[in-house]
Design a protein around this motif. Structure first.
Motif, PDB file in Angstrom:
ATOM      1  N   ARG A 120       0.891  -1.178   0.145  1.00  0.00           N
ATOM      2  CA  ARG A 120      -0.195   0.100  -0.114  1.00  0.00           C
ATOM      3  C   ARG A 120       0.791   1.174  -0.010  1.00  0.00           C
ATOM      4  N   TRP A 150       2.772   1.827  -3.262  1.00  0.00           N
ATOM      5  CA  TRP A 150       1.995   2.290  -4.463  1.00  0.00           C
ATOM      6  C   TRP A 150       1.273   3.429  -4.308  1.00  0.00           C
ATOM      7  N   LEU A 151       0.488   3.684  -3.172  1.00  0.00           N
ATOM      8  CA  LEU A 151      -0.132   4.738  -3.029  1.00  0.00           C
ATOM      9  C   LEU A 151       0.370   5.776  -2.191  1.00  0.00           C
ATOM     10  N   VAL A 162      -5.428  -1.933  -4.662  1.00  0.00           N
ATOM     11  CA  VAL A 162      -4.159  -1.382  -5.194  1.00  0.00           C
ATOM     12  C   VAL A 162      -4.432  -1.131  -6.763  1.00  0.00           C
ATOM     13  N   ASP A 167       2.685  -6.408  -9.021  1.00  0.00           N
ATOM     14  CA  ASP A 167       3.118  -6.865  -7.834  1.00  0.00           C
ATOM     15  C   ASP A 167       3.266  -8.092  -7.656  1.00  0.00           C
ATOM     16  N   THR A 179      -6.367  -6.495  -0.685  1.00  0.00           N
ATOM     17  CA  THR A 179      -5.256  -5.412  -1.200  1.00  0.00           C
ATOM     18  C   THR A 179      -4.802  -5.331  -2.342  1.00  0.00           C
TER      19      THR A 179
END
Ligand code: NAD
Length: 295
Positions: free
Chosen positions: A71, A74-75, A104, A92, A100
């Motif tokens: 998380r 990526w975010l 994502v 990923d 999750t």
């Protein structure tokens, strides 16, 4: 191809090495400076953040410990989605929960980036040898794009379905593996306690209906399979702590789906006890010690 590769641990580093060997230009990100320096020597270039690595990359790959890292990488503010261009494929390879993976990928899709989940099996040996199995959750188009690059790190590249299904395949397989290893341990230890030669017993099981990968290729009794961790003090192989992580993902996914996983929950507790005894670093087949008198 310019590839951003983030997460260069026990699995990611050998995977990145194989991509460099195959002629790709790698932009590398990790918290560990030693591994970055080593891969830079091989021809990769170091990026300051996931955002920077993703800027101008033609493909982004991550291989991180757990969902929380996925998380944030990526975010997060300095994450992949802050740098990646629209239309660039992304994958990923970490083992995380299916939800999750979907969350994502949904965030990526909002900015025109198609993302896949592609967890692996094969361990660090398979990562070094380039013989990993990739379980890929992706659209058919994205799978076709990723397949040739994944094939430079693995031997079996399997399309499991839409995003999230790679993780589902991985956690269901490892749930079964954990249970089968407990079953084989129970049978081998019982046979020994009752007085049969364990080599004879393993031979019978492996030519009878109890046969499975755990009994045949990876028997937990020392000396049955020379190449198995049991024959070298349970060193190397697949650590019990990693198996415990995968069982946690499976039982949590089962809870969310209102699905019983009775034997999985029992196996999880046995591995938890093994971890508590300080044996979490040993190969998971050392679970047989739960059934044997201290040696
Ligand atoms: P690892 O802990 O050795 O490596 C993870 C790497 O990610 C580390 O180098 C760490 O520094 C890096 N990292 C963590 N947070 C970061 C961040 N914010 N930015 C950049 N880098 C960051 O783990 P591993 O053994 O390589 O496993 C990776 C994944 O593969 C896990 O999800 C694991 O469950 C899965 N897996 C492992 C094996 C195995 O045998 N090791 C087998 C199959 C699947």
């Amino acid at each position: 191809m310019k590839i951003a590769f983030i997460g260069l641990g026990n699995m990611g580093a050998p995977m990145a090495r194989n991509l460099i060997k195959a002629g790709h230009s790698l932009r590398l990100v990790d918290l560990n400076k030693t591994v970055l320096a080593e891969l830079e020597q091989l021809g990769g270039s170091i990026s300051a953040s996931a955002r920077e690595a993703a800027q101008g990359a033609e493909l982004v790959i991550t291989m991180l410990p757990a969902a929380v890292h996925v998380r944030s990488v990526w975010l997060g503010e300095d994450g992949v989605l802050a740098g990646i261009a629209k239309g660039v494929p992304a994958v990923d390879c970490s083992t995380i929960d299916p939800q999750t993976a979907r969350d994502v990928a949904a965030a990526a899709a909002k900015q025109g980036v198609a993302m896949a989940d592609a967890p692996v099996s094969g361990g660090t040996g398979g990562a070094a040898a380039g013989t990993l199995t990739f379980m890929v959750g992706a659209t058919p188009e994205l799978f076709a794009t990723l397949q040739p690059v994944l094939a430079q790190m693995g031997r079996n590249i399997v399309h499991c379905g839409e995003v999230g299904t790679g993780q589902i395949a991985k956690i269901c397989n490892n749930l079964l593996l954990a249970i089968s290893m407990v079953g084989v341990s129970e049978a081998m230890a019982l046979g020994d306690a009752l007085g049969i030669d364990t080599t004879v017993l393993a031979g019978i099981i492996n030519s009878s209906t109890g046969r499975c990968w755990s009994s045949e290729m990876y028997n937990p009794w020392p000396g049955i399979v020379e190449t198995a961790p049991a024959s070298r003090g349970y060193a190397g192989g697949f650590g019990a702590e990693l198996m415990l992580k995968d069982l946690g993902l499976a039982t949590e996914a089962a809870r969310q789906a209102h699905q019983p996983v009775v034997l999985g929950a029992v196996a999880q507790q046995l591995y938890q006890a093994m971890s508590q005894r300080g044996e979490g670093g040993k190969d998971f087949s050392a679970i047989i010690n739960s059934y044997r008198k201290p040696q």
